[in-house]
Design an enzyme around this catalytic site. Structure first.
Site, short mmCIF file in Angstrom:
data_model
loop_
_atom_site.label_atom_id
_atom_site.label_comp_id
_atom_site.label_asym_id
_atom_site.label_seq_id
_atom_site.Cartn_x
_atom_site.Cartn_y
_atom_site.Cartn_z
N CYS A 188 0.90 -1.35 -0.11
CA CYS A 188 -0.12 -0.02 -0.10
C CYS A 188 0.92 1.17 -0.06
CB CYS A 188 -0.92 -0.04 1.22
SG CYS A 188 -1.60 1.60 1.54
N CYS A 191 0.56 3.37 3.10
CA CYS A 191 1.13 2.74 4.42
C CYS A 191 2.54 2.85 4.17
CB CYS A 191 0.86 1.23 4.38
SG CYS A 191 -0.96 0.67 4.45
#
Length: 892
Positions: A188, A191
């Site tokens: 991600c 993230c």
């Protein structure tokens, strides 16, 4: 094409690492040995990702990107048939719809076919280069996910608990501390962008750990999918707060639209802690405001030395943050007091908010003076109050004589704000003589690391001349080694200067001053290593080094290959993985090492290895460098890096290093000469002992021939010496002589002269006459060897007796030169005559025994007897048979 132009330099840097990874992984996840390559390319991938986003296609137009002047699409042609082949970006022709890939534009029949033939020809010629760059572009996105999927976004060095299915219940269920958990996916992008913030949050909340801890779990890993599904995770990143003593089915409190900066996240955590119900976490102090009545009776109910009162308004979080910062310290308590507490405010005369006052038993109050009324300054000042120690740590040991079972040392007073050369030389001694000694053979990568390490020391170490000469000789010797391995013993001979080069020595032993600890197991060598590399980076910056990463690279490779604490080496390697994108100049190298040192201080603060007399702090402290500390507009602490760099370059410069407690150069060189002399004597004695069992002496040594008149004149011209000195020189000559080779023949005396051991060299024409070659009789070697021992013992006893009698002459009657010469010959004659008598007396015994035992002689006699009997039987047998044959021939 500005975006392509910007990413090309990064692609050129990461392509060798990608090639290495692709050659080993073969499409699977990269193996552990390739993590170093992944760490090096990761900063470049993060920089080019925004440009790749701009270049990537819009929905419905796959394989196309547009520029202000043209439109391009990815054309594979025949190159797609090659394994790993990429494609060519070509401009779209007029009238061509790039989204209708593979369709022929109107009116483009023959021209299209000619273009495709030309394109296939160009693809065959430049297919390799095409596939190279297309492979880079295609692997960029994959590697962004591949690296975290293997190693995750966090490591143990980040002070974040890494949750797994095996430990998740132990941390989240019925725990005495609250837990803040980030659920993320390693692929991600958000993230990945948030991970540095979460790491800084963990560092910032290091002292809050008894009350709240930080954890993370990678939901992209298959083994963690059940845990993430159980907690209802559907998007990434997701942050949840789990209160202390949570139940197994507790879902946690989700942080909706959580902020992406540390201060606001810290305040969200405080709000969650205050919302905790019963039972209250035992490690968490009270966070509500204190009243005047509570302050009045505080010391009656609490056993502490200091009470810090922080006066602030209702919306301020400063008091609660400082309260949690002092959570791990004893003999102090912190309470926040609101500005609405009129009685206490007027009693102390508080006019500034925020401000801090110290309360003592008896109702005494004093103002805590700090440079800035901010959290970092309050926390540092309160932690340094007298009697305030970290929980679980013994009180500091008073200076004086410090002893343990093996060490007894006297405390050396020193200035904490200065660097001592004694610490640097002690670090070199421990590193080169003790730490490297655990590697008997240094080869391949370790040898390269050692060469880099010694090269940096010889180039930048600001030592005294004899130490620099030693480092330069080491560096010269190492650089001349062409083999891929060396032995530490050879390295140590150069280090110890066995060749006795002038003014060359590295002091032996350690003499810690600025790095001494309150106990022998505190500080010392780790402190010395940090100080040594700080000095080297500053020296490289001050002298204008060419490579900004030269010192850091040498430090990294040395710690990776040789540093004894392997756990420490692993943590340092994790930090060094972030270095390539940060260090691009010599000042940046100085600041990177300083920042990394503070990260380590933060991580190991409160550990068992922390010295209570020297607590781990963020260095330099406000007392040592006030200008290095500043405050942002929101009250957060920040470092003034320009002032920090100025402080570091001054603090670790060669002109600021103190030479107190150093041993004198002459003493060091004298000790080195004595050590090398003892070493030579030990080697000579060892060679003598090894040679003795292999030596064979002469069976008989007749007296020397009478000297001619010419020889007597030569002897008179020589310097006179007494008999004892002459024979001592003769006996000592054996120890000083070089060891004979194993295949050398033993020296045996001839029939008409003395053995070589007593043969005097004769001079012919100004040159030594070569001694005659002796021919060894191997059949008599055993007899000569054993008989020589008895002859030498008897002769030496007679000779010692004769010398002893000569030594009894009174001193006031000195012998003239002629008498001394006659006495010397007489003693020598007695020696050889006694040897002849002993030889004749034991001649037959030596012939019979020749060194054999009685059992050996008995066996020989028995064998001789049996042999004789066998010959006799054979003789009788053939005689009888011959007689029978003669009888048969005589018969008709």
């Amino acid at each position: 094409m500005p975006h392509l132009q910007r990413i090309c330099p990064h692609l050129q840097r990461i392509y060798p690492h990608l090639q290495r990874i692709c050659s080993t992984s073969r499409g699977s996840a990269p193996p552990p040995e390739d993590l170093l390559h992944l760490q090096r390319i990761y900063p470049h991938l993060q920089r080019i990702c925004p440009h790749l986003h701009r270049i990537s296609c819009s929905p419905g137009s796959a394989g196309v990107f547009r520029t202000p002047n043209a439109e391009y699409k990815l054309s594979t042609g025949t190159n797609q048939r090659r394994p790993g082949g990429g494609g060519l970006w070509r401009p779209c022709r007029r009238g061509e719809d790039p989204r209708k890939r593979g369709r022929r534009p109107e009116g483009a029949g023959p021209a299209r076919r000619r273009e495709r033939r030309l394109q296939r020809k160009m693809a065959r010629r430049g297919g390799r280069a095409t596939s190279r760059w297309s492979a880079v572009l295609s692997l960029c996105a994959c590697l962004l996910a591949a690296r975290p999927a293997r190693a995750g976004l966090y490591t143990a060095s980040d002070q974040i608990v890494l949750l797994t299915p095996d430990n998740v219940d132990g941390f989240l269920v019925n725990s005495s501390a609250a837990m803040l958990v980030e659920f993320y996916a390693s692929w991600c992008g958000h993230c990945i962008s948030f991970s540095p913030v979460y790491k800084r949050l963990s560092t910032d909340l290091k002292e809050w750990k008894p009350a709240v801890n930080l954890a993370a779990i990678d939901c992209a890993a298959e083994e963690n999918r059940k845990v993430c599904t159980h907690h209802g995770i559907k998007g990434y990143p997701t942050i949840k707060f789990f209160h202390a003593y949570s139940k197994p089915d507790s879902p946690g409190v989700s942080f909706k639209a959580f902020p992406r900066d540390v201060p606001r996240l810290r305040r969200r955590i405080i709000d969650s802690l205050e919302a905790h119900g019963e039972p209250w976490p035992p490690a968490c102090p009270p966070l509500e405001p204190a009243s005047q009545a509570e302050i009045d009776i505080f010391f009656e109910t609490n056993n502490v030395q200091h009470l810090a009162l922080i006066f602030e308004d209702d919306k301020s979080y400063l008091g609660r943050e400082v309260t949690l910062d002092l959570l791990q310290f004893e003999n102090i308590a912190v309470r926040r007091v609101l500005n609405t507490e009129g009685g206490l405010v007027s009693r102390l005369g508080v006019t500034e908010f925020p401000s801090c006052y110290l309360s003592y038993p008896g109702g005494n109050f004093t103002r805590l003076r700090v440079n800035v009324e901010a959290r970092a300054f309050y926390s540092y000042a309160l932690q340094g109050l007298p009697g305030v120690v970290r929980s679980g740590k013994p009180p500091p040991v008073s200076t004086g004589l410090r002893t343990n079972s093996t060490v007894s040392e006297t405390w050396r007073p020193f200035n904490r704000s200065r660097v001592y050369m004694a610490d640097l030389e002690s670090s070199l001694h421990y590193s080169l003589r003790l730490e490297l000694a655990s590697h008997p053979v240094i080869k391949e990568e370790a040898l390269k690391s050692l060469k880099k390490y010694i090269s940096v020391l010889a180039k930048y170490f600001p030592g005294r001349p004899m130490v620099m000469n030693s480092l330069k000789s080491l560096n010269s010797w190492l650089q001349n080694q062409t083999s891929d391995q060396i032995f530490y013993e050879a390295f140590k001979e150069i280090l110890d200067n066995t060749a006795q080069a002038p003014e060359t020595a590295l002091p032996e032993g350690v003499r810690w001053v600025g790095c001494q600890g309150s106990q022998p197991h505190f500080r010392r060598y780790p402190c010395g290593v940090w100080t040594l590399f700080h000095v080297l980076t500053v020296q490289a910056n001050n002298t204008g080094g060419s490579d900004p990463r030269e010192v850091l690279s040498a430090m990294r490779s040395y710690i990776h290959n040789f540093f004894g604490c392997r756990h420490c080496a692993e943590h340092f390697e994790n930090m060094a993985g972030e270095m390539p994108g940060e260090v691009d100049s010599l000042p940046a190298a100085v600041l990177w090492l300083w920042s990394s040192h503070n990260r380590v201080n933060n991580r190991i603060a409160g550990a068992l290895s922390e010295d209570p007399l020297f607590p781990k702090i963020q260095w330099p402290s406000p007392d040592m460098c006030p200008a290095c500390h500043a405050v942002k507009d929101n009250g957060e602490h920040k470092w003034n890096k320009d002032q920090v760099l100025s402080f570091l370059t001054s603090h670790f410069s060669s002109s600021s290093i103190l030479t107190d407690y150093l041993e004198d150069d002459g003493q060091i060189l004298g000790k080195q000469r004595e050590k090398n002399a003892r070493r030579q004597l030990d080697l000579a004695a060892q060679k003598h002992l090894e040679r003795k069992p292999r030596e064979a002496s002469n069976s008989q040594t007749p007296p020397p021939p009478a000297p001619s008149p010419g020889q007597e004149e030569e002897e008179e011209e020589e310097e006179p010496q007494d008999e004892a000195g002459a024979y001592e020189e003769e006996e000592g000559g054996e120890a000083k002589s070089s060891e004979p080779t194993p295949w050398a023949k033993p020296e045996m005396g001839g029939a008409g002269g003395r053995g070589q051991a007593h043969r005097r060299p004769s001079i012919v024409g100004g040159r030594l006459r070569p001694p005659a070659e002796d021919i060894l009789d191997l059949d008599s070697f055993v007899n000569q060897h054993f008989k020589a021992k008895a002859l030498q013992l008897a002769a030496s006893s007679r000779l010692d007796a004769g010398l002893g009698m000569a030594g009894l002459q009174p001193l006031d009657q000195p012998l003239d030169r002629h008498q001394k010469r006659l006495q010397k010959r007489e003693l020598a004659g007695q020696y050889f005559v006694g040897e002849d008598e002993l030889s004749r007396r034991g001649h037959w015994m030596s012939v019979l025994s020749i060194g054999f035992s009685k059992v050996d002689i008995s066996l020989c006699v028995i064998l001789y007897f049996l042999s004789t009997m066998c010959l006799l039987v054979m003789y009788l047998f053939f005689k009888q048979r011959l007689r029978v044959r003669r009888v048969k021939m005589a018969l008709p």
